[in-house]
Motif scaffolding. Structure first.
Motif, mmCIF file in Angstrom:
data_model
loop_
_atom_site.group_PDB
_atom_site.id
_atom_site.type_symbol
_atom_site.label_atom_id
_atom_site.label_comp_id
_atom_site.label_asym_id
_atom_site.label_seq_id
_atom_site.Cartn_x
_atom_site.Cartn_y
_atom_site.Cartn_z
ATOM 1 N N THR A 1 -13.226 -17.715 -10.259
ATOM 2 C CA THR A 1 -11.969 -18.016 -9.648
ATOM 3 C C THR A 1 -11.700 -16.809 -8.735
ATOM 4 O O THR A 1 -11.406 -15.637 -9.290
ATOM 5 C CB THR A 1 -10.940 -18.451 -10.724
ATOM 6 O OG1 THR A 1 -11.341 -19.628 -11.273
ATOM 7 C CG2 THR A 1 -9.688 -18.600 -10.062
ATOM 8 N N LEU A 2 -11.491 -17.058 -7.464
ATOM 9 C CA LEU A 2 -11.165 -15.854 -6.587
ATOM 10 C C LEU A 2 -9.346 -15.870 -6.501
ATOM 11 O O LEU A 2 -9.014 -17.108 -6.203
ATOM 12 C CB LEU A 2 -11.546 -15.968 -5.223
ATOM 13 C CG LEU A 2 -13.114 -16.044 -5.243
ATOM 14 C CD1 LEU A 2 -13.552 -16.212 -3.787
ATOM 15 C CD2 LEU A 2 -13.561 -14.460 -5.493
ATOM 16 N N THR A 3 -8.655 -14.570 -6.766
ATOM 17 C CA THR A 3 -7.340 -14.725 -6.556
ATOM 18 C C THR A 3 -7.022 -13.455 -5.696
ATOM 19 O O THR A 3 -8.103 -12.722 -5.426
ATOM 20 C CB THR A 3 -6.581 -14.829 -7.737
ATOM 21 O OG1 THR A 3 -7.125 -13.284 -8.545
ATOM 22 C CG2 THR A 3 -6.999 -15.622 -8.931
ATOM 23 N N GLN A 4 -5.944 -13.271 -5.383
ATOM 24 C CA GLN A 4 -5.793 -11.917 -4.795
ATOM 25 C C GLN A 4 -5.508 -10.756 -5.524
ATOM 26 O O GLN A 4 -5.102 -9.808 -5.140
ATOM 27 C CB GLN A 4 -4.432 -12.070 -3.721
ATOM 28 C CG GLN A 4 -4.647 -12.994 -2.492
ATOM 29 C CD GLN A 4 -3.697 -13.441 -1.624
ATOM 30 O OE1 GLN A 4 -2.657 -14.066 -2.465
ATOM 31 N NE2 GLN A 4 -3.541 -13.078 -0.549
ATOM 32 N N ASN A 5 -5.894 -10.879 -6.492
ATOM 33 C CA ASN A 5 -6.301 -9.921 -7.613
ATOM 34 C C ASN A 5 -7.670 -9.607 -7.613
ATOM 35 O O ASN A 5 -8.163 -8.678 -8.473
ATOM 36 C CB ASN A 5 -5.658 -10.161 -9.080
ATOM 37 C CG ASN A 5 -4.451 -9.158 -9.488
ATOM 38 O OD1 ASN A 5 -3.859 -8.601 -8.827
ATOM 39 N ND2 ASN A 5 -4.036 -9.429 -10.693
ATOM 40 N N SER A 6 -8.673 -10.376 -7.031
ATOM 41 C CA SER A 6 -10.058 -10.151 -7.214
ATOM 42 C C SER A 6 -10.537 -9.114 -6.282
ATOM 43 O O SER A 6 -9.638 -8.830 -5.267
ATOM 44 C CB SER A 6 -10.791 -11.503 -6.815
ATOM 45 O OG SER A 6 -10.160 -12.495 -7.774
ATOM 46 N N ALA A 7 -11.590 -8.289 -6.610
ATOM 47 C CA ALA A 7 -11.805 -7.427 -5.434
ATOM 48 C C ALA A 7 -12.420 -8.034 -4.333
ATOM 49 O O ALA A 7 -12.862 -9.193 -4.217
ATOM 50 C CB ALA A 7 -13.266 -6.887 -6.189
ATOM 51 N N HIS A 8 -12.026 -7.284 -3.358
ATOM 52 C CA HIS A 8 -12.419 -7.620 -1.704
ATOM 53 C C HIS A 8 -11.832 -8.854 -1.438
ATOM 54 O O HIS A 8 -11.988 -9.127 -0.234
ATOM 55 C CB HIS A 8 -13.877 -7.861 -1.613
ATOM 56 C CG HIS A 8 -14.527 -6.680 -2.240
ATOM 57 N ND1 HIS A 8 -14.472 -5.507 -1.868
ATOM 58 C CD2 HIS A 8 -15.776 -6.597 -3.095
ATOM 59 C CE1 HIS A 8 -15.114 -4.574 -2.470
ATOM 60 N NE2 HIS A 8 -15.936 -5.332 -3.307
ATOM 61 N N VAL A 9 -10.641 -9.492 -2.026
ATOM 62 C CA VAL A 9 -9.859 -10.698 -1.527
ATOM 63 C C VAL A 9 -8.688 -10.009 -0.811
ATOM 64 O O VAL A 9 -7.732 -9.162 -1.646
ATOM 65 C CB VAL A 9 -9.488 -11.595 -2.725
ATOM 66 C CG1 VAL A 9 -8.503 -12.745 -2.045
ATOM 67 C CG2 VAL A 9 -10.818 -12.332 -2.938
ATOM 68 N N ALA A 10 -8.392 -10.233 0.212
ATOM 69 C CA ALA A 10 -7.103 -9.408 0.941
ATOM 70 C C ALA A 10 -5.849 -10.040 0.476
ATOM 71 O O ALA A 10 -6.033 -11.249 0.193
ATOM 72 C CB ALA A 10 -7.303 -9.761 2.389
ATOM 73 N N GLY A 11 -4.920 -9.193 0.882
ATOM 74 C CA GLY A 11 -3.434 -9.448 0.421
ATOM 75 C C GLY A 11 -3.147 -9.103 -1.145
ATOM 76 O O GLY A 11 -3.970 -8.716 -1.799
ATOM 77 N N SER A 12 -2.117 -9.532 -1.448
ATOM 78 C CA SER A 12 -1.707 -9.056 -2.703
ATOM 79 C C SER A 12 -1.047 -10.317 -3.283
ATOM 80 O O SER A 12 -0.567 -11.307 -2.892
ATOM 81 C CB SER A 12 -0.404 -8.122 -2.825
ATOM 82 O OG SER A 12 0.709 -8.721 -1.839
ATOM 83 N N VAL A 13 -1.095 -10.521 -4.773
ATOM 84 C CA VAL A 13 -0.669 -11.270 -5.682
ATOM 85 C C VAL A 13 0.796 -11.612 -5.379
ATOM 86 O O VAL A 13 1.315 -10.728 -5.507
ATOM 87 C CB VAL A 13 -1.000 -11.155 -7.074
ATOM 88 C CG1 VAL A 13 -0.336 -12.299 -7.948
ATOM 89 C CG2 VAL A 13 -2.433 -11.230 -7.301
ATOM 90 N N GLN A 14 1.283 -12.932 -5.069
ATOM 91 C CA GLN A 14 2.675 -13.097 -4.695
ATOM 92 C C GLN A 14 3.056 -14.552 -5.218
ATOM 93 O O GLN A 14 2.332 -15.436 -5.239
ATOM 94 C CB GLN A 14 2.990 -12.981 -3.153
ATOM 95 C CG GLN A 14 4.347 -13.218 -2.841
ATOM 96 C CD GLN A 14 4.547 -13.013 -1.496
ATOM 97 O OE1 GLN A 14 4.426 -14.212 -0.637
ATOM 98 N NE2 GLN A 14 4.552 -11.776 -0.780
ATOM 99 N N ALA A 15 4.183 -14.504 -6.009
ATOM 100 C CA ALA A 15 4.686 -15.652 -6.551
ATOM 101 C C ALA A 15 5.081 -16.830 -5.188
ATOM 102 O O ALA A 15 5.437 -16.340 -4.188
ATOM 103 C CB ALA A 15 6.207 -15.465 -7.239
ATOM 104 N N HIS A 16 4.530 -17.898 -5.668
ATOM 105 C CA HIS A 16 4.910 -19.129 -4.711
ATOM 106 C C HIS A 16 4.103 -18.879 -3.291
ATOM 107 O O HIS A 16 4.338 -19.658 -2.305
ATOM 108 C CB HIS A 16 6.468 -19.297 -4.482
ATOM 109 C CG HIS A 16 7.078 -19.300 -5.476
ATOM 110 N ND1 HIS A 16 6.967 -20.149 -6.729
ATOM 111 C CD2 HIS A 16 8.156 -18.392 -6.042
ATOM 112 C CE1 HIS A 16 8.001 -19.915 -7.523
ATOM 113 N NE2 HIS A 16 8.690 -18.932 -7.270
ATOM 114 N N ALA A 17 2.934 -18.173 -3.236
ATOM 115 C CA ALA A 17 2.276 -17.980 -2.076
ATOM 116 C C ALA A 17 1.266 -19.345 -1.914
ATOM 117 O O ALA A 17 0.952 -19.664 -0.585
ATOM 118 C CB ALA A 17 1.307 -16.795 -2.162
ATOM 119 N N ARG A 18 1.084 -19.878 -2.908
ATOM 120 C CA ARG A 18 0.007 -21.042 -3.035
ATOM 121 C C ARG A 18 -1.176 -20.638 -2.525
ATOM 122 O O ARG A 18 -1.709 -21.758 -1.377
ATOM 123 C CB ARG A 18 0.795 -22.170 -2.706
ATOM 124 C CG ARG A 18 1.833 -22.615 -3.435
ATOM 125 C CD ARG A 18 2.612 -24.125 -3.338
ATOM 126 N NE ARG A 18 1.767 -25.156 -3.528
ATOM 127 C CZ ARG A 18 1.511 -25.752 -4.664
ATOM 128 N NH1 ARG A 18 2.031 -24.985 -5.770
ATOM 129 N NH2 ARG A 18 0.579 -26.574 -4.956
#
Length: 485
Positions: free
Chosen positions: A149-166
């Motif tokens: 599962t890729l999230t914005q906490n995953s390596a090389h996935v751009a952007g930052s984890v943010q509430a309600h970004a969906r």
């Protein structure tokens, strides 16, 4: 512009059939063509197990897993053989994950099997509610298997984890066979950008031979250098995607018109254009609530909130052109003169196309499919229909023309409030999936397009949920996989 005129097993486990639950009110449907055979072998279609036959991925984003409400699921069906239905879920489910809200297929790990990306926009990440993610399933001889599962906490996935970004609300995949590269584009329409809540954006996750290309993987918002425009609260950039070059921004304010909508056109050369109904070559003008860009297809843009005269939310579909004679703006009556434009039809809420034009020597007739999920049928509200319009392009440069206009398609199970046509996607070059996610827990109809583009498509079959426990509100058919285009 105003126009005149249940519970699930773990990922990859095959589950048995379940009886259809009650719910909904049957309504008379538009006449549908006789059943036809699906084209099972298509180089552009989804084949997850390598048997050479078409496979279908069908989202059930509101499915419960046991007592976990709205965790979501995906069902894999095999219309060309007797392979058992496969159920995909996350290894660990959470309430309201919405797993299956978006789907895309392509080659993501450089083997001979096609892979599936599944949007999980309600996934909480690092304590951030509805930050979102994308679950990746790799194809194999035994079917799809969960990979990561890729999230914005995953390596090389751009952007930052943010509430309600969906992140994962929408997905598009583009693959390039000669150099074995792929772009997984992920919409995050809820992202706050430069302090503007819900401005939205997209993330490109680029791969070659299954390995991430860190230099080109990036996040794109209206605050990104080189991207025209600036972020506004509620723009919802990324609410619709087509391949890796069209991004819908359906809630954008344009010339003071709230919710008029826009589309960002990106290219591999790095140039970008922000297209609105006020742009040169567009056939209309922006008005509040048009939601231009709510749906996308090649060269076509849906504005389902458009008023037609005084008829609110009737909807139009538009095709821009620098040549005034080739600009097209279709109402439901234009697409089918037997139809009366009505308030709330939301014509253009979904779009897809079949056929292709490669060069001067290779051609397959094109058809445009236009969903009107709010259309009433025989006195029953919001049954929904799909209009089909033939297209004609001359490779030698003659002007674009519309081909045959056809009567609407109606699902086999026409149901009050079913919203047939709310979801559309082609799979391969000549097969179209039509979702009716609110019909008796959800339905998915499969149509075969003729090669000449001048005949009405044929209904292949209509699926109801087989795996798990079908219930009202599951939204079976709420997402279908659009492959690389």
């Amino acid at each position: 512009m105003t126009r005149r005129c249940g519970s699930w097993l773990l990922a990859g486990v095959v589950v048995g059939a379940a009886a259809l639950g009650p719910g909904g009110t049957a309504a008379a449907a538009p006449a549908t063509p006789r059943n036809v055979a699906v084209t099972c072998v298509d180089d552009s279609a989804s084949d997850f197990d390598g048997d050479g036959a078409l496979d279908l991925a069908i989202g059930v984003p509101s499915e419960d897993r046991g007592k976990t409400a709205g965790a979501g699921a995906v069902e894999i069906r095999h219309p060309c053989n007797n392979h058992p239905t496969q159920a995909l879920v996350l290894p660990v489910a959470h309430a309201h994950d919405g797993f299956g809200s978006a789907l895309g297929f392509g080659s993501l790990n450089d083997d001979s099997y096609l892979d599936l990306a599944v949007g999980v926009p309600g996934l909480d990440v690092a304590g951030q509610r509805d930050a979102g993610g994308v679950a990746v399933f790799y194809g194999s001889a035994k079917g799809l298997r969960y990979a990561k599962t890729l999230t914005q906490n995953s390596a090389h996935v751009a952007g930052s984890v943010q509430a309600h970004a969906r992140f994962g609300q929408t997905i598009a995949i583009e693959t390039y066979a000669p150099d074995r590269t792929a772009t997984l584009r992920v919409g995050e329409p809820g992202r706050t950008v430069a302090g503007q809540e819900g401005a939205g954006g997209v993330v490109d996750y680029d791969l070659r031979h299954g390995r991430v290309l860190t230099k080109t993987s990036r996040q794109i918002t209206l605050d990104t250098p080189g991207i025209p425009g600036s972020p506004h609260t509620g723009d919802a950039m990324g609410a619709a995607l087509y391949s890796d070059y069209e991004v819908g921004i359906p809630n954008r304010t344009v010339r003071g018109a709230a919710g008029a909508g826009a589309v960002l056109i990106t290219t591999t050369l790095g140039r970008a254009t922000l297209l609105t109904q006020a742009s040169p070559g567009m056939p209309g003008t922006p008005e509040p609530g048009d939601h231009f860009g709510a749906s996308l297809a090649q060269d076509w843009f849906g504005a389902p909130g458009e008023s037609v005269g005084s008829i609110a939310n009737a909807g139009v579909v538009e095709r821009p052109s620098s040549d005034p004679s080739e600009r097209v703006s279709l109402t439901q009556h234009d697409a089918d003169p037997s139809q009366v434009v009505e308030a709330g039809d939301r014509f253009g809420a979904a779009l897809t196309e079949t056929g292709f034009l490669v060069d001067d020597t290779e051609w397959r007739g094109r058809q445009l499919y236009i969903g009107a999920p709010g259309q009433d049928v025989a006195g029953h509200a919001d049954v929904g229909t799909v209009s089909v319009v033939g297209e004609s392009y001359d490779p030698d440069g003659d002007p674009f023309v519309l081909g045959a206009r056809f009567g609407e398609l109606g699902g086999r199970d026409a149901v009050t409030g079913g919203h047939f046509g709310a979801v559309l996607a082609r799979v391969g070059l000549g097969t179209v999936q039509v979702g009716a996610p609110d019909a008796l827990g959800g339905r998915l109809s499969l149509y075969g397009a003729p090669e000449d583009s001048q005949s009405l498509p044929g209904l292949v079959t209509t699926y109801a949920q087989r795996a798990g426990k079908p219930e009202t509100g599951d939204r079976y058919g709420g997402a279908v996989a659009l492959g690389p285009v």
